[in-house]
Scaffold this active site. Structure first.
Site, PDB file in Angstrom:
ATOM      1  N   ASP A  41       0.819  -1.213   0.000  1.00  0.00           N
ATOM      2  CA  ASP A  41       0.000   0.000   0.000  1.00  0.00           C
ATOM      3  C   ASP A  41       0.856   1.269   0.000  1.00  0.00           C
ATOM      4  O   ASP A  41       0.554   2.228  -0.700  1.00  0.00           O
ATOM      5  CB  ASP A  41      -0.922   0.028   1.234  1.00  0.00           C
ATOM      6  CG  ASP A  41      -2.005  -1.034   1.130  1.00  0.00           C
ATOM      7  OD1 ASP A  41      -2.011  -1.762   0.112  1.00  0.00           O
ATOM      8  OD2 ASP A  41      -2.832  -1.130   2.056  1.00  0.00           O
ATOM      9  N   GLU A  43       3.782   1.865  -1.172  1.00  0.00           N
ATOM     10  CA  GLU A  43       4.405   2.143  -2.468  1.00  0.00           C
ATOM     11  C   GLU A  43       3.371   2.732  -3.438  1.00  0.00           C
ATOM     12  O   GLU A  43       3.648   3.677  -4.165  1.00  0.00           O
ATOM     13  CB  GLU A  43       4.961   0.830  -3.017  1.00  0.00           C
ATOM     14  CG  GLU A  43       6.074   1.001  -4.014  1.00  0.00           C
ATOM     15  CD  GLU A  43       6.676  -0.352  -4.370  1.00  0.00           C
ATOM     16  OE1 GLU A  43       6.912  -0.578  -5.559  1.00  0.00           O
ATOM     17  OE2 GLU A  43       6.865  -1.190  -3.453  1.00  0.00           O
ATOM     18  N   TYR A  44       2.182   2.143  -3.390  1.00  0.00           N
ATOM     19  CA  TYR A  44       1.095   2.630  -4.238  1.00  0.00           C
ATOM     20  C   TYR A  44       0.765   4.083  -3.874  1.00  0.00           C
ATOM     21  O   TYR A  44       0.642   4.947  -4.733  1.00  0.00           O
ATOM     22  CB  TYR A  44      -0.141   1.741  -4.048  1.00  0.00           C
ATOM     23  CG  TYR A  44      -1.362   2.210  -4.812  1.00  0.00           C
ATOM     24  CD1 TYR A  44      -1.596   1.772  -6.110  1.00  0.00           C
ATOM     25  CD2 TYR A  44      -2.268   3.096  -4.234  1.00  0.00           C
ATOM     26  CE1 TYR A  44      -2.699   2.196  -6.821  1.00  0.00           C
ATOM     27  CE2 TYR A  44      -3.382   3.542  -4.937  1.00  0.00           C
ATOM     28  CZ  TYR A  44      -3.592   3.084  -6.228  1.00  0.00           C
ATOM     29  OH  TYR A  44      -4.694   3.519  -6.924  1.00  0.00           O
ATOM     30  N   ASP A  45       0.639   4.334  -2.567  1.00  0.00           N
ATOM     31  CA  ASP A  45       0.317   5.692  -2.104  1.00  0.00           C
ATOM     32  C   ASP A  45       1.333   6.705  -2.602  1.00  0.00           C
ATOM     33  O   ASP A  45       0.982   7.823  -2.964  1.00  0.00           O
ATOM     34  CB  ASP A  45       0.266   5.737  -0.572  1.00  0.00           C
ATOM     35  CG  ASP A  45      -0.949   4.994  -0.040  1.00  0.00           C
ATOM     36  OD1 ASP A  45      -1.856   4.704  -0.862  1.00  0.00           O
ATOM     37  OD2 ASP A  45      -0.987   4.690   1.163  1.00  0.00           O
ATOM     38  N   LEU A  91     -34.768 -10.359 -19.256  1.00  0.00           N
ATOM     39  CA  LEU A  91     -34.585 -11.783 -19.530  1.00  0.00           C
ATOM     40  C   LEU A  91     -35.869 -12.528 -19.235  1.00  0.00           C
ATOM     41  O   LEU A  91     -36.536 -12.246 -18.257  1.00  0.00           O
ATOM     42  CB  LEU A  91     -33.522 -12.334 -18.586  1.00  0.00           C
ATOM     43  CG  LEU A  91     -32.067 -12.197 -18.962  1.00  0.00           C
ATOM     44  CD1 LEU A  91     -31.207 -12.624 -17.795  1.00  0.00           C
ATOM     45  CD2 LEU A  91     -31.772 -13.048 -20.175  1.00  0.00           C
ATOM     46  N   GLU A 120     -23.925 -18.430 -17.081  1.00  0.00           N
ATOM     47  CA  GLU A 120     -23.422 -17.403 -16.158  1.00  0.00           C
ATOM     48  C   GLU A 120     -24.325 -17.356 -14.940  1.00  0.00           C
ATOM     49  O   GLU A 120     -25.480 -17.752 -15.018  1.00  0.00           O
ATOM     50  CB  GLU A 120     -23.483 -16.016 -16.833  1.00  0.00           C
ATOM     51  CG  GLU A 120     -22.496 -15.834 -17.940  1.00  0.00           C
ATOM     52  CD  GLU A 120     -22.733 -14.544 -18.713  1.00  0.00           C
ATOM     53  OE1 GLU A 120     -23.662 -13.789 -18.372  1.00  0.00           O
ATOM     54  OE2 GLU A 120     -21.983 -14.316 -19.664  1.00  0.00           O
ATOM     55  N   LYS A 122     -26.876 -15.444 -12.505  1.00  0.00           N
ATOM     56  CA  LYS A 122     -27.742 -14.279 -12.666  1.00  0.00           C
ATOM     57  C   LYS A 122     -27.544 -13.404 -11.440  1.00  0.00           C
ATOM     58  O   LYS A 122     -27.951 -13.738 -10.335  1.00  0.00           O
ATOM     59  CB  LYS A 122     -29.206 -14.696 -12.788  1.00  0.00           C
ATOM     60  CG  LYS A 122     -30.100 -13.488 -13.017  1.00  0.00           C
ATOM     61  CD  LYS A 122     -31.476 -13.882 -13.453  1.00  0.00           C
ATOM     62  CE  LYS A 122     -32.321 -12.687 -13.820  1.00  0.00           C
ATOM     63  NZ  LYS A 122     -32.356 -11.653 -12.799  1.00  0.00           N
ATOM     64  N   LYS A 298     -27.396 -18.738 -22.226  1.00  0.00           N
ATOM     65  CA  LYS A 298     -27.432 -17.941 -23.449  1.00  0.00           C
ATOM     66  C   LYS A 298     -26.852 -18.731 -24.615  1.00  0.00           C
ATOM     67  O   LYS A 298     -25.843 -19.435 -24.423  1.00  0.00           O
ATOM     68  CB  LYS A 298     -26.583 -16.677 -23.292  1.00  0.00           C
ATOM     69  CG  LYS A 298     -26.913 -15.832 -22.098  1.00  0.00           C
ATOM     70  CD  LYS A 298     -25.874 -14.724 -21.961  1.00  0.00           C
ATOM     71  CE  LYS A 298     -26.207 -13.887 -20.740  1.00  0.00           C
ATOM     72  NZ  LYS A 298     -25.238 -12.812 -20.541  1.00  0.00           N
ATOM     73  N   CYS A 438     -62.335   8.738   4.120  1.00  0.00           N
ATOM     74  CA  CYS A 438     -61.563   7.830   4.968  1.00  0.00           C
ATOM     75  C   CYS A 438     -60.115   8.323   5.087  1.00  0.00           C
ATOM     76  O   CYS A 438     -59.419   8.469   4.086  1.00  0.00           O
ATOM     77  CB  CYS A 438     -61.589   6.422   4.370  1.00  0.00           C
ATOM     78  SG  CYS A 438     -60.550   5.258   5.269  1.00  0.00           S
TER      79      CYS A 438
HETATM   80  S1  IVH Z   1     -27.983 -11.046 -19.977  1.00  0.00           S
HETATM   81  C1  IVH Z   1     -30.964  -9.342 -23.011  1.00  0.00           C
HETATM   82  N1  IVH Z   1     -26.639 -12.016 -17.987  1.00  0.00           N
HETATM   83  O1  IVH Z   1     -30.936  -9.678 -14.987  1.00  0.00           O
HETATM   84  C2  IVH Z   1     -30.141 -10.179 -22.123  1.00  0.00           C
HETATM   85  N2  IVH Z   1     -28.377 -10.471 -17.512  1.00  0.00           N
HETATM   86  O2  IVH Z   1     -34.142  -9.604 -15.951  1.00  0.00           O
HETATM   87  C3  IVH Z   1     -29.173  -9.338 -21.425  1.00  0.00           C
HETATM   88  N3  IVH Z   1     -28.624  -9.957 -15.150  1.00  0.00           N
HETATM   89  O3  IVH Z   1     -31.492  -6.543 -15.339  1.00  0.00           O
HETATM   90  C4  IVH Z   1     -29.029  -9.702 -20.052  1.00  0.00           C
HETATM   91  N4  IVH Z   1     -27.019 -11.270 -14.436  1.00  0.00           N
HETATM   92  O4  IVH Z   1     -29.117  -6.993 -16.160  1.00  0.00           O
HETATM   93  C5  IVH Z   1     -27.637 -11.199 -18.349  1.00  0.00           C
HETATM   94  N5  IVH Z   1     -25.332 -12.943 -16.335  1.00  0.00           N
HETATM   95  C6  IVH Z   1     -26.327 -12.130 -16.696  1.00  0.00           C
HETATM   96  C7  IVH Z   1     -27.064 -11.378 -15.765  1.00  0.00           C
HETATM   97  C8  IVH Z   1     -28.091 -10.558 -16.222  1.00  0.00           C
HETATM   98  C9  IVH Z   1     -27.958 -10.403 -14.091  1.00  0.00           C
HETATM   99  C10 IVH Z   1     -29.735  -8.999 -15.076  1.00  0.00           C
HETATM  100  C11 IVH Z   1     -29.936  -8.093 -16.228  1.00  0.00           C
HETATM  101  C12 IVH Z   1     -31.389  -7.688 -16.091  1.00  0.00           C
HETATM  102  C13 IVH Z   1     -31.968  -8.838 -15.374  1.00  0.00           C
HETATM  103  C14 IVH Z   1     -32.877  -9.580 -16.327  1.00  0.00           C
END
Ligand code: IVH
Length: 679
Positions: A41, A43-45, A91, A120, A122, A298, A438
């Site tokens: 830290d 060094e960074y500072d 989505l 991925e 969510k 996806k 009311c």
């Molecule tokens: S793809 C059109 N990937 O979930 C597709 N969305 O209801 C583009 N979200 O608000 C979205 N993790 O932002 C995608 N790995 C992920 C995600 C993701 C979270 C969010 C997105 C949106 C909601 C969808």
């Protein structure tokens, strides 16, 4: 200018500044993104302080992408609305394994048997668009309604892991890059923040998602800077100067440009692999330091995605496969009755507080008497609860307890608990018919009127509304505008300054967008989106008030049920009297802005058939934002018919009448010429 040894002339300083910036950026990246710092830290500072020093001596060398420029000091009065470079769809989501199978079948039917998916997590945060031009972060926008959101660039710049300039060590930055990502707050950070808020007497955030989104939308970037946020990037919305064939390449590029990406992005070729991924993440969900509410599947091939396209809400090539909601067990202490702004009596289970997925839950709506009867819940019962969509608490079921004497069955009161008026039954609902007398309904109306999507009057929440109504300072909405600071000062929690502030806030909101006013009135069926659509279409409040059902139904998304509710509301003489009283307080209702020069002002458009890339509501909104009017049927008055696939009789009629016919490309051309900013 005082020269220090080593500063030399500006050219030399320039070289040193550039070297320092690059060095600091590299350390930021190693520390925040890769979590493997190479320097201590101290060094960074030292590097950072040296950069601050030279920039102070040579202000002309300060650039917006300098690591010293993360936290701006300008406080804004509001966050301007900005259109996205491409619409940010949501989505499609499900919790049902069969739906997942059907999704996979649809994809294979469209693309053939050989399909590869990218998987991925969510992330449960707030979606944002980040725009980089020639590698430099120039804009950040909230998702908003998907077409436009709030500009939050200064706030996003404070997120330490986000590159202000893309790394070019591995991959050159494209000329233009719009990224989609999710802003999240780590659970540990969220708890610490809430602790601090409670200590300061502020209201804590309900969950990390609200906390992330609230932190992003601060008017003062210094407040955002204190909030521990992280941005994970997962999609490219639009790009010029680079191209990708597969999503996994996009993700790799995002990482190489120095952005954080979600953990465990994996490829899969079968439903079994998807289920396995889902199982693994579900099992680890509680040990992660951030909220995820499912996994996203996806199609990996980007050309195949384009072929599948999207509905108006979501792409057909992706699905969120959500986790089961989290459940807990607690006990109902009492069933209370709450009376809302519409007069409905809602039974509410007040329960022994319990943590459900990181949030304390102590109350849950039981909706109506039928629901209570169906679930057969009573005061004293043990119940299983969950957070629906992991947000709204619900009582799932009663848990049988052998040998325990239960209390008496729940009964709805015969009178409104707020005003004593005998209630009436309306289907499963129980309603207090005393609409204008009311106090509970008035409180609810007041809060709704002042709410975020309504007039957005800061400082007028539940508590204040309760006091205003209980002390008879406000007997109808118009009274709100008669309040002076002196009326507010005696109220609990108010001092001279806060009273002044609220009085001014109310006065301020006499100038308000039509759609906010409309929403604030609490017309049945009219939410924020419908209010906006109505305002865009009619552009004048009185025209909406006087519109016939037929005229209303021309607006996309308004059907006979909605139009009947709206005309019914405005036909009620008492509503009109109340509205006129509010308008007479000097309201100035602002029509939605029309972009550009608008050669399209007043031009009439009819849509028929589906467009290849835009959704219909999207296209209509663009036309309306340019001042055009959408009508339902083709006549001699029609200026343009926008025809897409499977256009029907309207197209024939347009041909017969010699009306100009546009396809999507021609429409886009026309909109551009009218000054609409399109990607
Ligand atoms: S793809 C059109 N990937 O979930 C597709 N969305 O209801 C583009 N979200 O608000 C979205 N993790 O932002 C995608 N790995 C992920 C995600 C993701 C979270 C969010 C997105 C949106 C909601 C969808």
């Amino acid at each position: 200018m005082s020269e220090r040894p080593g500063d030399g002339h500006s050219g030399e300083s320039n070289r040193e500044v550039e070297a320092l910036k690059a060095e600091i950026r590299r350390h930021d990246y190693l520390y925040y993104v890769e979590a493997r710092p190479e320097v201590a830290d101290g060094e960074y500072d030292q590097l950072y302080r040296r950069l601050v020093e030279i920039e102070a001596a040579h202000p002309e060398l300060v650039t917006p992408d300098s690591p010293t420029q993360r936290v701006g000091s300008e406080v804004r009065s509001e966050l301007p609305s900005v259109r996205h470079t491409a619409s940010m769809l949501s989505l499609d989501s499900t919790q049902d394994q069969d739906e997942l199978l059907r999704f996979d079948e649809r994809v294979r039917k469209a693309l053939g048997e050989e399909v590869e998916y990218l998987l991925e997590p969510k992330l449960d945060g707030a979606s944002v668009e980040l725009v980089y031009e020639h590698g430099v972060l120039v804009r950040a926008v909230t998702r908003g309604n998907g077409l436009e959101g709030e500009e939050i660039t200064e706030n996003v710049r404070t997120v330490p892991s986000l590159p202000l300039r893309l790394r070019e060590a591995v991959r050159p930055a494209p000329a233009f890059l719009a990224i989609r990502g999710e802003v999240i707050m780590y659970l540990s950070a969220f708890e610490a923040l809430n602790q601090r808020m409670v200590e300061r007497g502020a209201e804590p955030y309900v969950n990390p998602r609200n906390s992330a989104s609230g932190s992003l939308r601060q008017l003062d970037p210094r407040v955002t800077a204190e909030r521990p946020l992280e941005i994970l990037a997962f999609d490219v919305l639009s790009v010029r100067g680079a191209s990708f064939a597969h999503d996994h390449e996009v993700v790799r590029a995002l990482r190489e440009w120095g952005l954080c990406i979600p953990e465990r992005v994996e490829r899969a070729v079968s439903v079994d692999e998807i289920l396995e991924y889902h199982r693994r993440y579900a099992a680890d969900r509680d040990s992660l330091d951030y909220e995820i509410d499912g996994v996203v599947i996806k199609v990996n091939d980007l050309v195949a995605r384009a072929a599948m396209g999207a509905t108006s809400h979501h792409p057909r090539w992706a699905l969120a496969y959500k986790f089961e909601p989290r459940k807990e067990i607690t006990r109902i202490e009492r069933i209370a009755i709450s009376v809302g702004r519409t007069g409905r009596l809602t039974p509410v289970a007040l329960m022994r507080p319990v943590q459900v997925g990181g949030v304390t839950v102590s109350r849950a709506s039981l909706h109506n008497r039928e629901e209570v009867a169906r679930k057969d819940v009573r005061a004293g019962d043990k119940v299983r609860i969950q957070r629906a969509g992991d947000v709204i608490p619900q009582v799932v079921e009663r848990i049988e307890e052998a040998g325990v004497d239960r209390g008496p069955p729940f009964e709805m009161p015969g009178e409104c608990p707020a005003c004593g008026t005998p209630v009436i039954e309306d289907g499963p609902a129980t309603v207090c018919p005393n609409r204008f007398g009311c106090p509970a309904q008035l409180k609810g109306r007041l809060v709704h009127f002042a709410s975020r999507s309504g007039l957005d009057i800061e400082g007028l929440g539940n508590e204040t509304a309760n006091m205003l109504v209980d002390r008879e300072l406000v007997r109808d909405l118009a009274d709100l505008f008669r309040l002076r600071a002196a009326d507010l000062m005696p109220l609990e929690g108010f001092a001279e300054k806060s009273a002044q502030k609220l009085a001014e806030a109310i006065e301020d909101k006499k100038h308000v967008d039509i759609h906010r006013f409309l929403y604030g009135l609490g017309i049945p069926e009219v939410g924020a989106t419908v209010a906006r659509d109505l305002a865009l279409h009619f552009r004048d409040f009185r025209s909406i008030m006087d519109a016939s059902a037929e005229e209303l139904e021309v607006v996309e998304g308004i059907g006979p049920i909605m139009s009947e509710k709206i005309t019914g509301f405005f036909e009620d003489e008492r509503n009109r009297v109340h509205i006129e009283a509010v308008l007479a307080q000097g309201m100035d209702l602002i029509a939605p802005e029309v972009v550009g020069e608008s050669t399209l002002a007043g031009r009439r458009f009819v849509f028929t058939g589906g467009l290849p890339s835009m959704s219909r509501p999207e296209a209509k909104k663009l036309v309306e934002s340019a001042g055009g009017r959408i009508t339902g049927s083709v006549s001699r008055e029609t200026d343009y018919v926008v025809a897409g696939a499977e256009a029907g009789s309207k197209l024939e009629r347009a041909r017969k009448l010699g009306v100009t016919i546009l396809d999507e490309a021609a429409l886009v051309e026309l909109l551009r010429a009218a000054g609409v900013d399109l990607p």
